[in-house]
Design a protein around this motif. Structure first.
Motif, PDB file in Angstrom:
ATOM      1  N   ILE A  79       0.845  -1.206   0.000  1.00  0.00           N
ATOM      2  CA  ILE A  79       0.000   0.000   0.000  1.00  0.00           C
ATOM      3  C   ILE A  79       0.875   1.247   0.000  1.00  0.00           C
ATOM      4  CG2 ILE A  79      -1.591   1.343   1.429  1.00  0.00           C
ATOM      5  CD1 ILE A  79      -2.925  -1.276   2.214  1.00  0.00           C
ATOM      6  N   ASN A  80       1.921   1.256   0.843  1.00  0.00           N
ATOM      7  CA  ASN A  80       2.816   2.415   0.895  1.00  0.00           C
ATOM      8  C   ASN A  80       3.555   2.613  -0.429  1.00  0.00           C
ATOM      9  OD1 ASN A  80       2.256   3.314   3.514  1.00  0.00           O
ATOM     10  ND2 ASN A  80       3.644   1.818   4.428  1.00  0.00           N
ATOM     11  N   ILE A  81       4.046   1.529  -1.019  1.00  0.00           N
ATOM     12  CA  ILE A  81       4.777   1.635  -2.290  1.00  0.00           C
ATOM     13  C   ILE A  81       3.861   2.163  -3.389  1.00  0.00           C
ATOM     14  CG2 ILE A  81       5.941   0.293  -4.071  1.00  0.00           C
ATOM     15  CD1 ILE A  81       7.016  -1.515  -1.862  1.00  0.00           C
ATOM     16  N   ASN A  82       2.633   1.623  -3.465  1.00  0.00           N
ATOM     17  CA  ASN A  82       1.695   2.083  -4.488  1.00  0.00           C
ATOM     18  C   ASN A  82       1.306   3.540  -4.261  1.00  0.00           C
ATOM     19  OD1 ASN A  82       1.730  -0.432  -5.651  1.00  0.00           O
ATOM     20  ND2 ASN A  82      -0.094  -1.153  -4.590  1.00  0.00           N
ATOM     21  N   ALA A  83       1.171   3.929  -2.974  1.00  0.00           N
ATOM     22  CA  ALA A  83       0.816   5.321  -2.685  1.00  0.00           C
ATOM     23  C   ALA A  83       1.920   6.268  -3.140  1.00  0.00           C
ATOM     24  CB  ALA A  83       0.540   5.490  -1.196  1.00  0.00           C
ATOM     25  N   VAL A  84       3.187   5.873  -2.977  1.00  0.00           N
ATOM     26  CA  VAL A  84       4.307   6.708  -3.425  1.00  0.00           C
ATOM     27  C   VAL A  84       4.323   6.790  -4.950  1.00  0.00           C
ATOM     28  CG1 VAL A  84       6.811   6.913  -3.479  1.00  0.00           C
ATOM     29  CG2 VAL A  84       5.660   6.258  -1.364  1.00  0.00           C
ATOM     30  N   ARG A  85       4.123   5.633  -5.598  1.00  0.00           N
ATOM     31  CA  ARG A  85       4.175   5.620  -7.062  1.00  0.00           C
ATOM     32  C   ARG A  85       3.041   6.436  -7.675  1.00  0.00           C
ATOM     33  NH1 ARG A  85       5.428  -0.860  -7.838  1.00  0.00           N
ATOM     34  NH2 ARG A  85       7.627  -0.785  -7.172  1.00  0.00           N
ATOM     35  N   SER A  86       1.856   6.412  -7.048  1.00  0.00           N
ATOM     36  CA  SER A  86       0.712   7.141  -7.587  1.00  0.00           C
ATOM     37  C   SER A  86       0.697   8.603  -7.184  1.00  0.00           C
ATOM     38  CB  SER A  86      -0.587   6.477  -7.128  1.00  0.00           C
ATOM     39  OG  SER A  86      -0.712   6.560  -5.715  1.00  0.00           O
ATOM     40  N   PRO A 209       9.876  -8.190  11.598  1.00  0.00           N
ATOM     41  CA  PRO A 209       9.707  -7.172  10.545  1.00  0.00           C
ATOM     42  C   PRO A 209       9.867  -7.773   9.150  1.00  0.00           C
ATOM     43  CG  PRO A 209      11.885  -7.003  11.554  1.00  0.00           C
ATOM     44  CD  PRO A 209      11.237  -8.231  12.127  1.00  0.00           C
ATOM     45  N   VAL A 210       9.174  -7.168   8.177  1.00  0.00           N
ATOM     46  CA  VAL A 210       9.370  -7.474   6.763  1.00  0.00           C
ATOM     47  C   VAL A 210       9.564  -6.138   6.046  1.00  0.00           C
ATOM     48  CG1 VAL A 210       6.876  -7.512   6.330  1.00  0.00           C
ATOM     49  CG2 VAL A 210       8.437  -8.600   4.724  1.00  0.00           C
ATOM     50  N   SER A 211      10.628  -6.047   5.227  1.00  0.00           N
ATOM     51  CA  SER A 211      11.013  -4.779   4.613  1.00  0.00           C
ATOM     52  C   SER A 211      11.098  -4.940   3.103  1.00  0.00           C
ATOM     53  CB  SER A 211      12.365  -4.303   5.161  1.00  0.00           C
ATOM     54  OG  SER A 211      12.351  -4.241   6.581  1.00  0.00           O
ATOM     55  N   GLU A 212      10.967  -3.809   2.411  1.00  0.00           N
ATOM     56  CA  GLU A 212      11.028  -3.820   0.949  1.00  0.00           C
ATOM     57  C   GLU A 212      11.592  -2.489   0.461  1.00  0.00           C
ATOM     58  OE1 GLU A 212       7.482  -5.195  -0.766  1.00  0.00           O
ATOM     59  OE2 GLU A 212       8.138  -5.006  -2.836  1.00  0.00           O
ATOM     60  N   LEU A 213      12.482  -2.564  -0.543  1.00  0.00           N
ATOM     61  CA  LEU A 213      13.106  -1.353  -1.067  1.00  0.00           C
ATOM     62  C   LEU A 213      12.081  -0.486  -1.785  1.00  0.00           C
ATOM     63  CD1 LEU A 213      16.498  -2.676  -2.486  1.00  0.00           C
ATOM     64  CD2 LEU A 213      15.957  -1.867  -0.190  1.00  0.00           C
ATOM     65  N   LEU A 214      12.317   0.831  -1.741  1.00  0.00           N
ATOM     66  CA  LEU A 214      11.404   1.800  -2.328  1.00  0.00           C
ATOM     67  C   LEU A 214      12.169   2.657  -3.343  1.00  0.00           C
ATOM     68  CD1 LEU A 214       8.587   3.088  -2.338  1.00  0.00           C
ATOM     69  CD2 LEU A 214       9.355   4.589  -0.483  1.00  0.00           C
ATOM     70  N   TYR A 215      11.665   2.687  -4.563  1.00  0.00           N
ATOM     71  CA  TYR A 215      12.276   3.467  -5.635  1.00  0.00           C
ATOM     72  C   TYR A 215      11.275   4.510  -6.132  1.00  0.00           C
ATOM     73  CZ  TYR A 215      15.920  -0.083  -5.851  1.00  0.00           C
ATOM     74  OH  TYR A 215      16.953  -0.929  -5.549  1.00  0.00           O
ATOM     75  N   ASP A 216      11.791   5.673  -6.473  1.00  0.00           N
ATOM     76  CA  ASP A 216      10.969   6.753  -7.020  1.00  0.00           C
ATOM     77  C   ASP A 216      11.597   7.185  -8.346  1.00  0.00           C
ATOM     78  OD1 ASP A 216       9.885  10.068  -5.863  1.00  0.00           O
ATOM     79  OD2 ASP A 216       9.158   8.726  -7.444  1.00  0.00           O
ATOM     80  N   ASN A 217      10.866   6.857  -9.436  1.00  0.00           N
ATOM     81  CA  ASN A 217      11.384   7.153 -10.783  1.00  0.00           C
ATOM     82  C   ASN A 217      12.741   6.490 -11.004  1.00  0.00           C
ATOM     83  OD1 ASN A 217       9.146   8.767 -11.426  1.00  0.00           O
ATOM     84  ND2 ASN A 217      10.081  10.552 -10.423  1.00  0.00           N
ATOM     85  N   GLY A 218      12.859   5.259 -10.550  1.00  0.00           N
ATOM     86  CA  GLY A 218      14.081   4.500 -10.751  1.00  0.00           C
ATOM     87  C   GLY A 218      15.196   4.819  -9.784  1.00  0.00           C
ATOM     88  N   GLU A 219      14.986   5.741  -8.871  1.00  0.00           N
ATOM     89  CA  GLU A 219      16.026   6.128  -7.918  1.00  0.00           C
ATOM     90  C   GLU A 219      15.718   5.554  -6.544  1.00  0.00           C
ATOM     91  OE1 GLU A 219      16.388  10.296  -7.416  1.00  0.00           O
ATOM     92  OE2 GLU A 219      18.021  10.173  -5.957  1.00  0.00           O
ATOM     93  N   PHE A 220      16.684   4.890  -5.932  1.00  0.00           N
ATOM     94  CA  PHE A 220      16.509   4.310  -4.600  1.00  0.00           C
ATOM     95  C   PHE A 220      16.425   5.435  -3.566  1.00  0.00           C
ATOM     96  CE2 PHE A 220      18.683   2.711  -0.685  1.00  0.00           C
ATOM     97  CZ  PHE A 220      17.616   1.930  -0.237  1.00  0.00           C
ATOM     98  N   ILE A 221      15.302   5.488  -2.843  1.00  0.00           N
ATOM     99  CA  ILE A 221      15.102   6.557  -1.849  1.00  0.00           C
ATOM    100  C   ILE A 221      14.995   6.013  -0.434  1.00  0.00           C
ATOM    101  CG2 ILE A 221      13.996   8.073  -3.518  1.00  0.00           C
ATOM    102  CD1 ILE A 221      11.316   7.236  -2.358  1.00  0.00           C
ATOM    103  N   GLY A 222      14.948   4.699  -0.280  1.00  0.00           N
ATOM    104  CA  GLY A 222      14.858   4.142   1.078  1.00  0.00           C
ATOM    105  C   GLY A 222      14.082   2.832   1.065  1.00  0.00           C
ATOM    106  N   MET A 223      13.494   2.490   2.190  1.00  0.00           N
ATOM    107  CA  MET A 223      12.731   1.246   2.283  1.00  0.00           C
ATOM    108  C   MET A 223      11.584   1.432   3.268  1.00  0.00           C
ATOM    109  SD  MET A 223      15.394  -1.125   4.446  1.00  0.00           S
ATOM    110  CE  MET A 223      16.680  -0.865   3.215  1.00  0.00           C
TER     111      MET A 223
END
Length: 734
Positions: A79-86, A209-223
């Motif tokens: 949900i967080n990843i999709n919210a960032v992408r949208s 915990p379960v973690s996943e990398l977060l990218y914004d426009n192909g750039e790694f910004i965190g997790m």
């Protein structure tokens, strides 16, 4: 020629009491003895099989719970990843992260922590501080002071006070952060289960915990990360029914305990604080023995669906041990262990065996006494009947007709009493034959007349009830059509006018705002009088707030149009007769109409709706009538929740299709229907409500609609204090 004693004994008359008692006693003795022996033998075999089935079933329940439980943090991260992408979530804005994480923690009560760790060292997390989920806190990194600050949060998600500050904090040095970086890349994205650790503020709670990398426009910004509090698993295991001595726990491959049905066994107090413990080092003897067993035989448990380990003896008490590897989630290598004492399984067998023997003996004694008693009760009336028959025959000898051949005389009987009855009856048959024949003819005529009259009255009553139900149904549907038609007409016209003008208003407002902005750019220094007017009008606020107001008006108009559409779908005002109908659309329209009734009130919390719509074909039916059935059943469930105290009132609505039928199941977790009235709920005018609060026609009309008018079936399955499930079955279109 001399007759043998055997044939002489056969010629003697046998008393009826002996003839009835002796065979009965012999048969009952053999039956009771054989039944008792087979019962004891089969019980021992069945109980052993039952113990294995019980363990297997409990392990399956634990495995199913873990699969569902471990899926929740994946959903939160996605949900967080999709919210960032949208673009719905500005992950670089701490306040935006704070609001998003607080809402997710409220939406998913299974989650104990939602966090974001930025590549620049920024960190935001909203979490619970204890297993009761009563206090939520905000943790965030202060990049200037290199510290982590903790704030308390109120019920609205607002900060209340500063709770603590931890110096020398850099999230990028945390073990879970580094491990996630090492195990995943942008080309191969995956969720990473980080190692279990003790909660900092409450070390009794284990955190997964379960973690996943977060990218914004192909750039790694965190997790992003979501964490489970494994105390929830402890509570679930403790609620499993394994008997007084049964235990179940979960451990990792290295022997470290994950969760247990025994309180305070997963962690222990050490000189360094509260720490996790391995099963082989546990103070609990059963876990210690199982840990040692698995350490020695771990290779035998790889990749097998289920394993029955050798029985263990703990304090001179043998245990049934079953072990199930759990590897449904990549990165987790767990084992589910179920242990049940043999004494709880076989101890009852001995008691049951003694009870079976006692019951057999008691049954044999009762059978003998009852047989003797019944024999006397049978013999004495027959003897009295024979004496009375002889008296009647002696008084009516003058009425006998010796030429009458209608009834054959009874043959002599070897039983004394029956032989005397036969002799007396043969004397009476000739005299009574004509009288009985006349009486029989009269009775036949009378029964025929009574039967015909009863049939006419029954049919008239059934027709009257049907006509009354149809009249009430027609009146209700006519009123509903007028009401829905009026509401739809009165609401739809102004709403369409408002909705249609909102777009033009937005265009006009945007044009005016763009003109003002152009004017401000062209004339950066307006006259003082204009500046005063601009300050009074608060133009900056208007430019920011006006689009929001127009958006809110559009959303409200769309909501009203949705409700009007749901009313039209529910009542099917533009349709009549049987049509190919999507039943799931009718269910959704019914729920939309009942939205206000499903909300929380002073008597109960909000009713949760859980839908499981399996694909089903269109059904040829009268949509308005079928929607009325949905409304009646769901309304009954809501009224039941209003009268009971249910902590989490829930409705489950399922649809599924078979080769011949389409089924709709509507279930609730209310108080259920008492067994003594379940057979009456579809009867017309039957109701348990007070006078003036119900007609008792709702379910009767629903049954008539489904069964009589649509050729389907309507059944109910209810258990007191557990809930009720209605199943509507309609034939598929051929």
């Amino acid at each position: 020629m001399q007759t043998s004693p055997f044939f002489l004994s056969l010629r003697r008359k046998i008393p009826l009491s002996w003839l009835l008692t002796v065979p009965l006693v012999v048969q009952v003795t053999l039956a009771v003895t054989l039944t008792g022996w087979l019962a004891i033998r089969n019980t021992q075999e069945a109980v052993r099989d039952l113990a294995n089935q019980l363990g297997t079933e409990r392990m399956a329940r634990v495995e199913e719970y873990l699969i569902n439980y471990l899926n929740t943090p994946h959903r939160v991260n996605q949900i967080n990843i999709n919210a960032v992408r949208s673009g719905q979530l500005d992950i670089q804005d701490p306040s935006s992260r704070e609001r998003q994480f607080y809402d997710l923690l409220t939406l998913f009560p299974e989650i104990g922590n939602v966090a974001f760790a930025g590549v620049d060292g920024s960190f935001t997390a909203v979490q619970y501080e204890d297993e009761t989920r009563s206090e939520r806190v905000l943790q965030m990194a202060d990049l200037l002071t290199q510290s982590m600050i903790t704030y308390g949060l109120d019920e609205m998600g607002r900060r209340t006070s500063l709770l603590s500050s931890r110096a020398n904090f850099d999230v990028r040095t945390r073990e879970w952060y580094q491990e996630t970086l090492q195990q995943t890349t942008q080309e191969q994205p995956q969720a990473v289960w980080n190692p279990i650790f003790n909660l900092f503020g409450n070390p009794r709670i284990l955190v997964l915990p379960v973690s996943e990398l977060l990218y914004d426009n192909g750039e790694f910004i965190g997790m992003v990360s979501a964490r489970l509090y494994l105390s929830d698993v402890d509570e679930f295991l403790a609620q499993l029914d394994l008997g007084q001595g049964g235990k179940v726990f979960i451990m990792e491959r290295d022997g470290s305990l994950v969760a247990s049905s025994v309180p305070d066994t997963v962690t222990v107090e050490t000189s360094e604080g509260r720490q996790r413990v391995k099963a082989e080092d546990s103070d609990h003897e059963l876990m210690q023995e199982v840990g040692l067993l698995m350490r020695d035989r771990l290779s035998l448990l790889d990749s097998r669906p289920s394993q029955s380990a050798p029985d263990l003896a703990i304090n001179h008490e043998e245990q049934f041990i079953q072990i199930l590897p759990f590897a449904e989630e990549p990165g987790l290598d767990w084992f589910i262990v179920v242990a049940v004492p043999k004494s709880e399984v076989f101890g009852q067998i001995q008691a049951n065996s003694r009870n079976t023997i006692l019951l057999c003996v008691a049954g044999l004694i009762l059978a003998i006494g009852f047989g003797y008693y019944m024999a006397r009760r049978i013999a004495q009336p027959i003897l009295a009947l024979s004496q009375t028959s002889l008296a009647i025959a002696d008084d009516t000898q003058s009425l006998k007709n010796p030429d009458n051949q209608g009834l054959q005389p009874l043959p002599p009987s070897p039983i004394q009493e029956l032989d005397r009855v036969a002799h007396s009856f043969n004397q009476m048959t000739t005299i009574l034959q004509d009288a009985f024949q006349r009486l029989e003819n009269t009775n036949s005529e009378l029964e025929q007349r009574v039967g015909e009259r009863t049939s006419e009255l029954t049919q008239a009553l059934a027709n009257l009830k049907t006509a009354q139900m149809q009249l009430i149904q027609a009146e209700k549907m006519s009123s509903l059509e007028q009401l829905v038609g009026g509401i739809a007409h009165e609401i739809n016209n102004p709403v369409n006018f408002i909705y249609g003008n909102i777009q033009h208003t937005e265009e006009y407002a945007n044009s005016l705002l763009s003109i003002i902005q152009e004017y401000q750019r062209t004339y950066p220094k307006p006259p003082p009088e204009l500046l005063e007017h601009l300050e009074d009008a608060d133009l900056d606020f208007v430019q920011e707030d006006l689009p929001k107001l127009l958006y809110s008006m559009r959303v409200g108009s769309e909501r009203i149009k949705t409700i009007v559409a749901a009313l039209r779908i529910f009542a099917r005002l533009d349709e009549a007769g049987f049509k190919d109908t999507p039943l799931q659309e009718g269910l959704d329209s019914t729920l939309a109409i009942l939205t206000n009734q499903l909300k929380a009130n002073e008597k109960r919390p909000e009713i949760q709706i859980i839908k499981d719509y399996q694909p089903i074909p269109l059904v040829e039916c009268d949509p308005g009538q079928i929607n009325q059935v949905f409304l009646q059943i769901i309304t009954n469930a809501i009224e039941a929740f209003n009268e009971l105290e249910v902590n989490e009132p829930t409705l489950w609505i399922n649809t599924l299709a078979t080769e011949q039928d389409v089924m709709i199941q509507i279930a609730d977790n209310g108080g259920g229907i008492p067994e003594e009235i379940q057979g009456k709920i579809f009867d017309p005018f039957f109701t348990t409500k007070p006078v003036g609060h119900g007609t008792g026609l709702g379910l009767a009309i629903s049954y008539q609609i489904v069964v009589e008018q649509h050729g389907g079936n309507l059944t109910v399955d209810s258990t007191s204090d557990q809930g009720t499930k209605f199943t509507i079955t309609l034939p598929r279109k051929t």
